[in-house]
Design a protein around this motif. Structure first.
Motif: not given
Length: 288
Positions: A117, A119-120, A122-123, A154, A158
């Motif tokens: 994931d 987004d996970y 990146a957080r 990031r 990706d």
């Protein structure tokens, strides 16, 4: 006395970064063993059972897989080899499937996350500091990056997660001490065969295949205790030969598919460490 027999099931030697496929068979021959070299794709099933290149595997006291072989046939080969008595394997099938990864060793590793994931992941970067991002199944130091919470970091995440394809990526806290190098220790049958320091050329990747350099070293008492704890777990898991990479107090990697280092130990210290591997594995399997 009839010579004991060992079958080496060898992956693609054209991809090898070391000479295990030559050095280890030679060491077993020197110790009086009869050695057969077979391609991993020679594993097959007949009505009488699993065969190794047409041979009855019951004739081998030891079976040693060098490398993982072709990815798209891996599960078929492992399922077939799992039908054989596992005590004959130097590294058992379950260990190759479940232990040749970073996940099982996480309690000794730096703060570690793995996910597909983006987004996970990146957080996680937003907590600050330096991180190391790498493929979950990578090797030889390929595609390992030191990243921070910025556009470049990031972008690395990706790419490693496949631009939306959902590939797994490993994210670990950067260990500053790695700039001074990591120590690789080869373990055979629970015995510590030898250690050397892998010094990174780029301050991150200590792999010799990635430009790192090798130097003599020793393990202090605390480092040795860590490696011995990992070695004990390896033998319990059915692993007779592995490389353990440490940057104390952390374990960085365990490689049990076909770890390099024997040629490096021979170059740095002289002698034939492969002979010690034969002795260690033979004693562990009760074949001395």
């Amino acid at each position: 006395m009839t010579a004991r027999r060992i079958a080496f099931l060898i992956g693609d030697t054209a991809l090898a970064r070391h000479d295990n496929h030559l050095r280890l068979p030679a060491a077993f021959r020197a110790a009086g063993w009869h050695v057969d070299l077979l391609p991993q794709e020679a594993v097959r099933l007949e009505p009488s059972g699993v065969r190794l290149g047409g041979a009855d595997p019951g004739g081998y006291a030891l079976i040693w897989l060098l490398g993982m072989g072709r990815a798209h046939t891996f599960l078929d080969r492992m399922q077939l080899l799992r039908l054989l008595p596992q005590e004959r394997f130097v590294n058992e099938v379950d260990a190759l499937v479940y232990r040749h990864a970073k996940y099982p060793w996480r309690r000794w590793m730096p703060e570690t996350y793995a996910s597909s994931d983006l987004d996970y992941l990146a957080r996680l970067l937003e907590s600050g500091g330096d991180w190391v991002a790498k493929p979950a199944a990578g090797s030889f130091g390929r595609d390992v990056h030191r990243i921070r919470d910025d556009a470049a970091g990031r972008a690395v995440l990706d790419r490693l997660t496949g631009h939306g394809r959902g590939d797994f990526c490993l994210l670990q806290r950067f260990v500053p001490e790695v700039v001074h190098g990591e120590k690789r220790t080869l373990v055979a049958g629970g015995r510590l065969i030898g250690s050397y320091l892998r010094q990174p050329a780029d301050g991150l990747r200590a792999n010799l295949a990635a430009g790192g350099s090798a130097h003599p070293t020793t393990l202090d008492a605390a480092e040795r205790e860590l490696v011995e704890a990992v070695a004990d777990e390896l033998t319990t898991a059915g692993v007779g030969f592995a490389a353990v990479d440490t940057v104390y107090p952390y374990l960085m990697e365990v490689n049990l598919a076909n770890p390099g280092g024997l040629a490096t130990l021979a170059h740095l210290y002289g002698g034939d460490p492969a002979a010690e591997v034969v002795a260690g594995v033979s004693a562990w399997r009760g074949l001395q």
